[in-house]
Scaffold this motif. Structure first.
Motif, PDB file in Angstrom:
ATOM      1  N   HIS A   1     -50.521  -4.458  21.090  1.00 51.08           N
ATOM      2  CA  HIS A   1     -49.081  -4.367  20.873  1.00 51.08           C
ATOM      3  C   HIS A   1     -48.488  -3.837  22.180  1.00 51.08           C
ATOM      4  N   LEU A   2     -47.745  -4.678  22.874  1.00 57.44           N
ATOM      5  CA  LEU A   2     -47.351  -4.310  24.238  1.00 57.44           C
ATOM      6  C   LEU A   2     -46.322  -3.197  24.301  1.00 57.44           C
ATOM      7  N   LEU A   3     -45.526  -3.049  23.245  1.00 60.20           N
ATOM      8  CA  LEU A   3     -44.516  -1.984  23.287  1.00 60.20           C
ATOM      9  C   LEU A   3     -45.145  -0.622  23.034  1.00 60.20           C
ATOM     10  N   THR A   4     -46.070  -0.581  22.054  1.00 56.65           N
ATOM     11  CA  THR A   4     -46.699   0.717  21.727  1.00 56.65           C
ATOM     12  C   THR A   4     -47.937   0.971  22.583  1.00 56.65           C
ATOM     13  N   LYS A   5     -48.446  -0.104  23.246  1.00 50.29           N
ATOM     14  CA  LYS A   5     -49.698  -0.009  24.026  1.00 50.29           C
ATOM     15  C   LYS A   5     -50.886   0.384  23.161  1.00 50.29           C
ATOM     16  N   LYS A   6     -50.828  -0.062  21.899  1.00 50.22           N
ATOM     17  CA  LYS A   6     -51.938   0.204  20.979  1.00 50.22           C
ATOM     18  C   LYS A   6     -52.723  -1.080  20.775  1.00 50.22           C
TER      19      LYS A   6
ATOM     20  N   LYS B   1     -53.095  -0.532  33.909  1.00 49.44           N
ATOM     21  CA  LYS B   1     -51.901  -1.360  34.138  1.00 49.44           C
ATOM     22  C   LYS B   1     -51.090  -1.530  32.854  1.00 49.44           C
ATOM     23  N   GLY B   2     -51.768  -1.379  31.704  1.00 51.56           N
ATOM     24  CA  GLY B   2     -51.064  -1.518  30.425  1.00 51.56           C
ATOM     25  C   GLY B   2     -50.570  -2.925  30.159  1.00 51.56           C
ATOM     26  N   ALA B   3     -51.145  -3.892  30.847  1.00 52.12           N
ATOM     27  CA  ALA B   3     -50.678  -5.276  30.716  1.00 52.12           C
ATOM     28  C   ALA B   3     -51.849  -6.206  30.398  1.00 52.12           C
ATOM     29  N   VAL B   4     -51.558  -7.219  29.609  1.00 53.85           N
ATOM     30  CA  VAL B   4     -52.537  -8.270  29.338  1.00 53.85           C
ATOM     31  C   VAL B   4     -52.340  -9.390  30.366  1.00 53.85           C
ATOM     32  N   PRO B   5     -53.355 -10.175  30.652  1.00 53.07           N
ATOM     33  CA  PRO B   5     -54.683 -10.190  30.057  1.00 53.07           C
ATOM     34  C   PRO B   5     -55.619  -9.174  30.699  1.00 53.07           C
ATOM     35  N   VAL B   6     -56.598  -8.725  29.862  1.00 55.44           N
ATOM     36  CA  VAL B   6     -57.766  -8.019  30.395  1.00 55.44           C
ATOM     37  C   VAL B   6     -58.975  -8.771  29.854  1.00 55.44           C
TER      38      VAL B   6
ATOM     39  N   THR C   1     -58.504  -7.944  35.477  1.00 50.03           N
ATOM     40  CA  THR C   1     -57.091  -8.137  35.117  1.00 50.03           C
ATOM     41  C   THR C   1     -56.470  -9.160  36.059  1.00 50.03           C
ATOM     42  N   GLU C   2     -55.218  -9.504  35.790  1.00 50.95           N
ATOM     43  CA  GLU C   2     -54.401 -10.460  36.560  1.00 50.95           C
ATOM     44  C   GLU C   2     -54.773 -11.896  36.176  1.00 50.95           C
ATOM     45  N   CYS C   3     -53.752 -12.593  35.696  1.00 48.73           N
ATOM     46  CA  CYS C   3     -53.969 -13.974  35.232  1.00 48.73           C
ATOM     47  C   CYS C   3     -54.736 -14.812  36.253  1.00 48.73           C
ATOM     48  N   ALA C   4     -54.330 -14.747  37.511  1.00 44.42           N
ATOM     49  CA  ALA C   4     -54.939 -15.628  38.513  1.00 44.42           C
ATOM     50  C   ALA C   4     -56.441 -15.379  38.617  1.00 44.42           C
TER      51      ALA C   4
ATOM     52  N   ILE D   1     -42.237 -17.374  38.888  1.00 45.95           N
ATOM     53  CA  ILE D   1     -41.682 -17.738  37.576  1.00 45.95           C
ATOM     54  C   ILE D   1     -41.883 -16.583  36.596  1.00 45.95           C
ATOM     55  N   HIS D   2     -43.123 -16.150  36.426  1.00 51.37           N
ATOM     56  CA  HIS D   2     -43.377 -15.096  35.436  1.00 51.37           C
ATOM     57  C   HIS D   2     -42.639 -13.813  35.808  1.00 51.37           C
ATOM     58  N   LYS D   3     -42.997 -13.223  36.938  1.00 47.96           N
ATOM     59  CA  LYS D   3     -42.454 -11.894  37.239  1.00 47.96           C
ATOM     60  C   LYS D   3     -40.997 -11.947  37.684  1.00 47.96           C
ATOM     61  N   ALA D   4     -40.624 -13.022  38.362  1.00 48.50           N
ATOM     62  CA  ALA D   4     -39.237 -13.063  38.869  1.00 48.50           C
ATOM     63  C   ALA D   4     -38.234 -13.425  37.780  1.00 48.50           C
TER      64      ALA D   4
ATOM     65  N   PHE E   1     -37.373 -10.981  29.262  1.00 48.33           N
ATOM     66  CA  PHE E   1     -37.878 -10.486  27.984  1.00 48.33           C
ATOM     67  C   PHE E   1     -37.934  -8.957  27.896  1.00 48.33           C
ATOM     68  N   TRP E   2     -37.996  -8.294  29.042  1.00 43.58           N
ATOM     69  CA  TRP E   2     -38.231  -6.846  28.984  1.00 43.58           C
ATOM     70  C   TRP E   2     -36.987  -6.011  29.246  1.00 43.58           C
ATOM     71  N   TYR E   3     -35.993  -6.584  29.930  1.00 39.53           N
ATOM     72  CA  TYR E   3     -34.837  -5.762  30.267  1.00 39.53           C
ATOM     73  C   TYR E   3     -33.613  -6.211  29.483  1.00 39.53           C
TER      74      TYR E   3
ATOM     75  N   LEU F   1     -39.273 -14.639  33.853  1.00 40.50           N
ATOM     76  CA  LEU F   1     -39.592 -14.396  32.438  1.00 40.50           C
ATOM     77  C   LEU F   1     -39.702 -12.906  32.128  1.00 40.50           C
ATOM     78  N   PHE F   2     -40.344 -12.166  33.013  1.00 35.48           N
ATOM     79  CA  PHE F   2     -40.561 -10.741  32.736  1.00 35.48           C
ATOM     80  C   PHE F   2     -39.234  -9.980  32.562  1.00 35.48           C
ATOM     81  N   PRO F   3     -38.318 -10.059  33.529  1.00 35.24           N
ATOM     82  CA  PRO F   3     -37.043  -9.343  33.317  1.00 35.24           C
ATOM     83  C   PRO F   3     -36.264  -9.874  32.125  1.00 35.24           C
TER      84      PRO F   3
ATOM     85  N   ALA G   1     -48.007 -14.049  24.941  1.00 37.46           N
ATOM     86  CA  ALA G   1     -47.803 -13.461  26.272  1.00 37.46           C
ATOM     87  C   ALA G   1     -48.601 -14.297  27.282  1.00 37.46           C
ATOM     88  N   CYS G   2     -48.566 -13.889  28.549  1.00 39.77           N
ATOM     89  CA  CYS G   2     -49.222 -14.687  29.589  1.00 39.77           C
ATOM     90  C   CYS G   2     -50.725 -14.815  29.370  1.00 39.77           C
ATOM     91  N   SER G   3     -51.277 -13.928  28.541  1.00 45.39           N
ATOM     92  CA  SER G   3     -52.698 -14.011  28.214  1.00 45.39           C
ATOM     93  C   SER G   3     -53.028 -15.277  27.432  1.00 45.39           C
TER      94      SER G   3
HETATM   95  N1  LIG Z   1     -49.464  -9.633  37.279  1.00 42.27           N
HETATM   96  C1  LIG Z   1     -49.981  -9.637  35.933  1.00 42.27           C
HETATM   97  C2  LIG Z   1     -48.828  -9.553  34.972  1.00 42.27           C
HETATM   98  C3  LIG Z   1     -49.293  -9.315  33.567  1.00 42.27           C
HETATM   99  C4  LIG Z   1     -48.119  -9.049  32.654  1.00 42.27           C
HETATM  100  O1  LIG Z   1     -46.991  -8.786  33.074  1.00 42.27           O
HETATM  101  N2  LIG Z   1     -48.372  -9.166  31.360  1.00 42.27           N
HETATM  102  C5  LIG Z   1     -47.343  -8.876  30.398  1.00 42.27           C
HETATM  103  C6  LIG Z   1     -47.380  -9.848  29.240  1.00 42.27           C
HETATM  104  S1  LIG Z   1     -46.860 -11.468  29.720  1.00 42.27           S
HETATM  105  C7  LIG Z   1     -47.563  -7.487  29.866  1.00 42.27           C
HETATM  106  O2  LIG Z   1     -48.631  -7.185  29.371  1.00 42.27           O
HETATM  107  N3  LIG Z   1     -46.566  -6.632  29.987  1.00 42.27           N
HETATM  108  C8  LIG Z   1     -46.624  -5.294  29.495  1.00 42.27           C
HETATM  109  C9  LIG Z   1     -46.204  -4.305  30.532  1.00 42.27           C
HETATM  110  O3  LIG Z   1     -46.130  -4.664  31.730  1.00 42.27           O
HETATM  111  O4  LIG Z   1     -45.938  -3.166  30.161  1.00 42.27           O
HETATM  112  C10 LIG Z   1     -50.793 -10.908  35.670  1.00 42.27           C
HETATM  113  O5  LIG Z   1     -50.526 -11.935  36.298  1.00 42.27           O
HETATM  114  O6  LIG Z   1     -51.706 -10.864  34.847  1.00 42.27           O
END
Ligand SMILES: N[C@@H](CCC(=O)N[C@@H](CS)C(=O)NCC(=O)O)C(=O)O
Length: 209
Positions: A32-37, A51-56, A66-69, A107-110, A116-118, A112-114, A10-12
């Protein structure tokens, strides 16, 4: 010790690359991003970050970032002598932020994210069409440069490397941008980048098994 909550490939991954480039020790927690465990203790990752998202990144004082940047710049600033980010006040610091924002949002949110996730019910056609235009930006920039910012590796390169690695699984052929092909090969020849990718590729296989 620093701690990184991550998910394999993942982006982490960019944060792991930055930690390894900086030769900084960290404890890594697989999420585990789907189960959030959190794998290992089965705890709820949302208790770590709402936020439930990596990286932390858990800092030495226990604060969570949080937030890659932000995470990438924090890691870079722990070892300023390595130049993983231009120092604050250097005009190139804004170039670094410009790239981190572009990669994260455009690139990521516009794209890759949709992807892989939708579920692709036709709604991904527009992001797919737009990615060609978006990737032409770093492609043109890197036509006569080795790195995104200045003359050495920065955390923006870690971020772009991750994005480029995911193009193929996202169904995009990187071959249409020769400068990105050679850039990715250059980045992957760096020991820290290679080791970070090898570690996460192996962990991803374990998760899938
Ligand atoms: N804006 C956040 C985006 C982080 C993000 O979307 N991470 C994804 C993995 S690449 C994630 O954990 N997604 C799980 C979710 O959003 O439920 C960043 O730049 O760190």
């Amino acid at each position: 010790m620093l701690q990184l909550y991550f998910s394999p490939m993942a982006c982490s991954l960019a944060s792991r690359i930055a930690l390894m480039e900086a030769d900084l020790d960290a404890r890594y927690h697989l999420v585990h991003l789907l189960t959030k465990k959190v794998v290992g203790d089965d705890s709820d990752f949302r208790g770590i970050s709402s936020k439930g998202a990596v990286p932390v990144l858990v800092l030495e004082n226990g604060e969570r970032l949080t937030e890659c940047a932000a995470v990438l710049q924090y890691i870079a600033d722990l070892k300023p002598e390595l130049g993983l980010a231009p120092r604050p006040g250097d005009p190139d610091r804004y170039r670094l932020q410009e790239w981190l924002s572009f990669i994260g949002a455009e690139i990521h949110k516009a794209f890759l994210f949709p992807t892989f996730w939708y579920k692709d019910d036709g709604s991904l056609a527009k992001p797919r069409a737009r990615i060609e235009q978006t990737l032409s930006v770093p492609s043109a920039h890197l036509a006569d440069r080795e790195f995104l910012v200045g003359n050495s590796f920065t955390v923006a390169d870690a971020h772009l490397t991750w994005v480029l690695l995911l193009l193929r699984p996202a169904g995009v052929d990187i071959a249409q941008w020769p400068s990105l092909v050679s850039y990715l090969a250059r980045m992957q020849s760096r020991p820290a980048v290679r080791d970070a990718i090898a570690t996460e590729t192996a962990l991803r296989k374990t998760l899938a098994a």
